[in-house]
Write a protein that holds these residues in place. Structure first.
Motif, PDB file in Angstrom:
ATOM      1  N   HIS A  24       0.947  -1.156  -0.005  1.00  0.00           N
ATOM      2  CA  HIS A  24       0.002  -0.080  -0.113  1.00  0.00           C
ATOM      3  C   HIS A  24       0.951   1.219  -0.168  1.00  0.00           C
ATOM      4  O   HIS A  24       1.930   1.321   0.563  1.00  0.00           O
ATOM      5  N   ASP A  26       2.783   4.533   0.812  1.00  0.00           N
ATOM      6  CA  ASP A  26       3.137   4.926   2.529  1.00  0.00           C
ATOM      7  C   ASP A  26       3.603   3.988   3.204  1.00  0.00           C
ATOM      8  O   ASP A  26       3.979   4.294   4.354  1.00  0.00           O
ATOM      9  N   HIS A  27       3.478   2.539   2.849  1.00  0.00           N
ATOM     10  CA  HIS A  27       3.790   1.746   3.887  1.00  0.00           C
ATOM     11  C   HIS A  27       5.422   1.407   3.890  1.00  0.00           C
ATOM     12  O   HIS A  27       6.013   0.759   4.622  1.00  0.00           O
ATOM     13  N   GLY A  28       6.103   2.054   2.888  1.00  0.00           N
ATOM     14  CA  GLY A  28       7.629   2.174   3.190  1.00  0.00           C
ATOM     15  C   GLY A  28       8.369   1.333   1.812  1.00  0.00           C
ATOM     16  O   GLY A  28       9.508   0.890   2.151  1.00  0.00           O
ATOM     17  N   LYS A  29       7.868   1.112   0.708  1.00  0.00           N
ATOM     18  CA  LYS A  29       8.223   0.475  -0.593  1.00  0.00           C
ATOM     19  C   LYS A  29       9.722   1.043  -0.937  1.00  0.00           C
ATOM     20  O   LYS A  29      10.599   0.479  -0.865  1.00  0.00           O
ATOM     21  N   THR A  30       9.634   2.441  -1.390  1.00  0.00           N
ATOM     22  CA  THR A  30      10.539   3.244  -1.528  1.00  0.00           C
ATOM     23  C   THR A  30      11.660   3.293  -0.594  1.00  0.00           C
ATOM     24  O   THR A  30      12.899   3.154  -1.040  1.00  0.00           O
ATOM     25  N   THR A  31      11.168   3.457   0.775  1.00  0.00           N
ATOM     26  CA  THR A  31      12.367   3.318   1.636  1.00  0.00           C
ATOM     27  C   THR A  31      13.162   2.213   1.907  1.00  0.00           C
ATOM     28  O   THR A  31      14.451   1.953   2.035  1.00  0.00           O
ATOM     29  N   ASN A 139       6.596  -3.761   8.234  1.00  0.00           N
ATOM     30  CA  ASN A 139       7.657  -2.534   8.349  1.00  0.00           C
ATOM     31  C   ASN A 139       7.257  -1.582   9.496  1.00  0.00           C
ATOM     32  O   ASN A 139       5.952  -1.518   9.957  1.00  0.00           O
ATOM     33  N   LYS A 140       8.079  -0.561   9.640  1.00  0.00           N
ATOM     34  CA  LYS A 140       8.116   0.729  10.627  1.00  0.00           C
ATOM     35  C   LYS A 140       7.952   0.010  12.320  1.00  0.00           C
ATOM     36  O   LYS A 140       7.125   0.486  12.987  1.00  0.00           O
ATOM     37  N   ASP A 142      10.200   0.466  14.054  1.00  0.00           N
ATOM     38  CA  ASP A 142      10.735   1.406  14.992  1.00  0.00           C
ATOM     39  C   ASP A 142       9.626   2.532  15.631  1.00  0.00           C
ATOM     40  O   ASP A 142      10.120   3.250  16.434  1.00  0.00           O
ATOM     41  N   THR A 143       8.484   2.417  15.057  1.00  0.00           N
ATOM     42  CA  THR A 143       7.267   3.335  15.641  1.00  0.00           C
ATOM     43  C   THR A 143       6.599   2.795  16.683  1.00  0.00           C
ATOM     44  O   THR A 143       5.938   3.301  17.540  1.00  0.00           O
ATOM     45  N   SER A 207      12.291  -2.172   9.878  1.00  0.00           N
ATOM     46  CA  SER A 207      12.333  -0.830   9.879  1.00  0.00           C
ATOM     47  C   SER A 207      13.103  -0.381   8.758  1.00  0.00           C
ATOM     48  O   SER A 207      14.336  -0.603   8.674  1.00  0.00           O
ATOM     49  N   ALA A 208      12.453   0.029   7.438  1.00  0.00           N
ATOM     50  CA  ALA A 208      13.236   0.473   6.475  1.00  0.00           C
ATOM     51  C   ALA A 208      13.881   1.747   6.764  1.00  0.00           C
ATOM     52  O   ALA A 208      14.741   2.048   6.324  1.00  0.00           O
ATOM     53  N   GLU A 209      13.470   2.451   7.971  1.00  0.00           N
ATOM     54  CA  GLU A 209      14.192   3.706   8.238  1.00  0.00           C
ATOM     55  C   GLU A 209      15.334   3.494   9.063  1.00  0.00           C
ATOM     56  O   GLU A 209      16.349   4.091   8.623  1.00  0.00           O
TER      57      GLU A 209
HETATM   58  P1  GDP Z   1       5.789   3.897  -0.346  1.00  0.00           P
HETATM   59  O1  GDP Z   1       4.818   4.675  -0.733  1.00  0.00           O
HETATM   60  O2  GDP Z   1       5.373   2.598   0.064  1.00  0.00           O
HETATM   61  O3  GDP Z   1       6.997   3.895  -1.350  1.00  0.00           O
HETATM   62  O4  GDP Z   1       6.159   4.486   1.066  1.00  0.00           O
HETATM   63  P2  GDP Z   1       7.668   5.374   1.371  1.00  0.00           P
HETATM   64  O5  GDP Z   1       8.771   4.451   1.278  1.00  0.00           O
HETATM   65  O6  GDP Z   1       7.675   6.680   0.586  1.00  0.00           O
HETATM   66  O7  GDP Z   1       7.434   5.771   2.871  1.00  0.00           O
HETATM   67  C1  GDP Z   1       6.384   6.480   3.277  1.00  0.00           C
HETATM   68  C2  GDP Z   1       6.779   7.359   4.475  1.00  0.00           C
HETATM   69  O8  GDP Z   1       6.950   6.277   5.662  1.00  0.00           O
HETATM   70  C3  GDP Z   1       7.892   7.967   4.352  1.00  0.00           C
HETATM   71  O9  GDP Z   1       7.673   9.317   4.955  1.00  0.00           O
HETATM   72  C4  GDP Z   1       9.024   7.074   4.941  1.00  0.00           C
HETATM   73  O10 GDP Z   1       9.956   7.933   5.676  1.00  0.00           O
HETATM   74  C5  GDP Z   1       8.379   6.396   5.948  1.00  0.00           C
HETATM   75  N1  GDP Z   1       8.810   5.221   6.539  1.00  0.00           N
HETATM   76  C6  GDP Z   1       9.026   4.314   5.504  1.00  0.00           C
HETATM   77  N2  GDP Z   1       9.565   3.246   6.229  1.00  0.00           N
HETATM   78  C7  GDP Z   1       9.457   3.689   7.627  1.00  0.00           C
HETATM   79  C8  GDP Z   1      10.206   2.660   8.545  1.00  0.00           C
HETATM   80  O11 GDP Z   1      10.315   1.400   8.740  1.00  0.00           O
HETATM   81  N3  GDP Z   1       9.918   3.559   9.874  1.00  0.00           N
HETATM   82  C9  GDP Z   1       9.459   4.849   9.907  1.00  0.00           C
HETATM   83  N4  GDP Z   1       9.253   5.561  11.228  1.00  0.00           N
HETATM   84  N5  GDP Z   1       8.978   5.547   8.926  1.00  0.00           N
HETATM   85  C10 GDP Z   1       9.109   4.901   7.582  1.00  0.00           C
END
Ligand code: GDP
Length: 601
Positions: A24, A26-31, A139-140, A142-143, A207-209
């Motif tokens: 979905h 913003d779930h963190g694919k790109t990160t 993912n995430k 760390d939150t 945590s992709a972050e």
């Molecule tokens: P995409 O739309 O699935 O590609 O999502 P993005 O990679 O653009 O991530 C969306 C937002 O979530 C960005 O602001 C990222 O910095 C944040 N984000 C992605 N992965 C993580 C994670 O593992 N932890 C945290 N805290 N934020 C994350």
């Protein structure tokens, strides 16, 4: 130098599996992709990643360096992983090879806080349909409140460093996620507990972050590939190349070029290739093969270097004449020692297999690639929305023209997926009242269209409802005759339905409806009103009958529903009228049909 792929003579028999990242927004694919690229870059020379066109190669040594004790490189003979850089199931479903998915394996990214979302479900459906093995990155992490980030380390190491509270919270969320996977028919568990990945989906907390768990994702991908893809990865690397067009674009100095992911064989700078297009397949001679320069040389003026040959799996740019009509998502095949006709036919057959069925009547669909066009078409088919024309490309005036010739108003639309609307097309649409729906998310595109149609039908039905006779059953109250006739004025109670001014009054004596007159006015507590709803007591002026002769106190009377109106009500509007009216309608129909079984049909 690990770049065996561009070395014509260095031949591997097992190619790199192609990995897609889905999930979905913003779930963190790109990160996650950035993290994989970033962390591997810093691992130094030996394990450097290789940047391809549209993809990133992570060699086995890098995976094992990152994963530390998780991976024993001697367990693997696959060379590494090739990640497609464009995340999302849009590109995933766009990118195919010989009818299947181009990606051999996938990572489904799910935000542990957010759980399953529409695009997660869309992605999981596609993975299921294409039988693509996948791992879930939860993912995430760390939150999680109180989480103490540990960096690029295997999850177990990070997990051990957390407080009991943080661990418990994470566990709860992970189990919710596992439950959601189960709801979608995937039996899943934490990846280290999965015994048999053929039956169970592994969940990796990440945590992709911060990088925690990312080594585990790579490890599981390597393991899954080794276990389930090894046979499929054994290719004749020297054979004629086969790939899929990612994108068609202008390449400075070379004219129109195509970005290609090669999944089989080799393409050489002196090859003839066949490329799928909007018309007949294009047969053309390669002018140049381009790949990005290695990172160390990135400061040189030209970003790309020409190479003599590229072997699967790899991303590259092919520059050649006549590629203008090449289509994203279409197949690319090297001819080499086969006949052109044979290869052209192969490409044609593959294109035909990605068929979209069009009908005489329906909506116009435009999409950016063949695969996305098919995906939109599938979604429309499920929603039972017919398509009259489906093409790859921007919305042009002729698309609007086609839409305007639709017989049904609801088909006078263009659905545009990830493409532009040309200015003159937009203008033409405005003038002709043709709706163009645009979105980069398939389900939203279809949803918006459906909502629009539903809204329009609702407002049309409201108009119909205002002009249609509605059922009402009412009773003349005893001792409430205010006037005998001309008109008769009586107190009534509406039992079911809505009694309206101007309604014709009928009496079912036996089963024969007898007209008794017409409602001239309705008064509620001395005020004139247009209608009275079930349960209300009002006085009614009725033109025609005399109380005591045609009608009597205590009689049960009906408002008449003309046969045509009854038919429309029963067949089209049952969802739009209140339950009591519906009940009244059914009684009314029963009465009529006792006399004439086909009444109102
Ligand atoms: P995409 O739309 O699935 O590609 O999502 P993005 O990679 O653009 O991530 C969306 C937002 O979530 C960005 O602001 C990222 O910095 C944040 N984000 C992605 N992965 C993580 C994670 O593992 N932890 C945290 N805290 N934020 C994350």
């Amino acid at each position: 130098h690990t770049d065996a792929e561009t070395d014509g003579d260095a031949v591997a028999t097992l190619r790199t599996p192609i990995v897609a990242v889905l999930g979905h927004v913003d779930h963190g694919k790109t990160t996650l992709l950035d993290r994989i690229r970033g962390s591997t870059v810093t691992e130094g020379e030996a394990g450097a990643i290789t940047q391809h066109i549209g993809a990133t190669a992570v060699p086995l040594e890098t995976v094992s360096e990152l994963a530390g004790s998780l991976v024993d490189p001697t367990d693997f003979d696959l060379p590494g992983l090739l990640f497609i850089d464009t995340p999302g199931h849009h590109s995933f479903s766009t990118l195919r090879s010989r009818g299947g998915a181009l990606a051999d394996i996938a990572v489904l990214v799910v935000d542990v806080n957010d759980g399953f979302q529409p695009q997660t479900i869309e992605a999981i459906d596609i993975l299921q349909r294409t039988e693509t093995p996948f791992v879930v990155a939860a993912n995430k992490i760390d939150t999680v409140p109180g989480w103490n980030p540990q960096g690029d380390v295997p999850i177990q190491e990070s997990y051990d460093a957390q407080s009991d509270r943080a661990r418990e919270t994470l566990d709860e969320r992970l189990y919710e996620l596992i439950g959601e996977l189960a709801d979608h028919d995937f039996s899943a568990d934490m990846y280290w507990r999965v015994q048999n990945f053929a039956n169970n989906v592994g969940v990796v907390p990440t945590s992709a972050e911060t990088g925690e768990g990312v080594p585990d994702v790579l490890t599981v991908l390597m393991g899954l590939s080794q276990r389930y893809l090894k046979d499929a990865m054994a290719i004749d690397v020297e054979g004629p190349g086969a790939g899929t067009v990612l994108e068609v674009k202008d390449q400075k100095g070379f004219g129109t070029a195509i970005d290609v992911v090669l999944y089989d064989g080799t393409v050489r700078a002196d090859d003839t290739v066949v490329v799928g297009s909007t018309g007949e397949p294009i047969v053309t001679d390669v002018r140049a093969l381009l790949q990005p320069r290695p990172l160390a040389e990135i400061r040189t003026e030209k970003r790309f270097e020409q190479v003599d040959a590229v072997s699967a799996a790899a991303g590259l740019k092919i520059a050649a004449p006549d590629l203008d009509d090449a289509m994203a998502g279409a197949p690319v095949r090297v001819v080499r020692d086969r006949s052109r006709e044979e290869v052209v036919q192969e490409v044609q057959e593959e294109l035909a297999a990605i068929g979209v069925t069009t009908e005489e009547e329906g909506v116009v669909v435009k999409a950016d690639t063949l695969g996305s066009l098919e995906a939109v078409a599938n979604t429309l088919e499920e929603a039972e929305i017919p398509i009259v024309r489906a093409e790859v490309g921007d919305v042009a005036p002729r698309d609007v023209t086609v839409a305007s010739t639709a017989d049904e108003e609801r088909h006078e639309t263009v659905l545009a997926f990830s493409v532009d609307v040309l200015d003159n097309a937009e203008q033409q649409a405005d003038e002709g009242d043709i709706r163009i729906f645009e979105s980069d998310v398939i389900y939203r595109l279809v949803e918006e269209y459906e909502e629009f149609i539903a809204e329009r039908e609702r407002s049309q039905q409201d108009t119909i409802l205002e002009n249609i006779s509605r059922p009402a059953r009412f009773r003349l109250l005893p001792d409430h005759t205010f006037r005998q006739n001309d008109p008769a004025v009586v107190g009534v109670e509406v039992m079911t339905g809505t009694l309206k001014r101007n309604a014709t009054i009928v009496d079912f004596e036996g089963n024969e409806p007898k007209r008794r007159g017409q409602v001239k006015g309705i008064q509620e507590q001395g005020e004139d009103v247009e209608q009275a709803r079930a349960g209300e007591r009002v006085s009614v002026a009725i033109d025609g009958p005399t109380v005591g002769r045609q009608i009597e106190e205590g009689d049960e009377l009906w408002s008449e529903i003309p046969e045509k109106h009854a038919k429309v009500l029963e067949q089209e509007l049952t969802d739009d009228i209140p339950a009591d009216e519906l009940e009244a309608l059914h009684i009314y129909l029963d009465k009529q049909r006792q006399r004439d079984p086909f009444w109102g049909k």
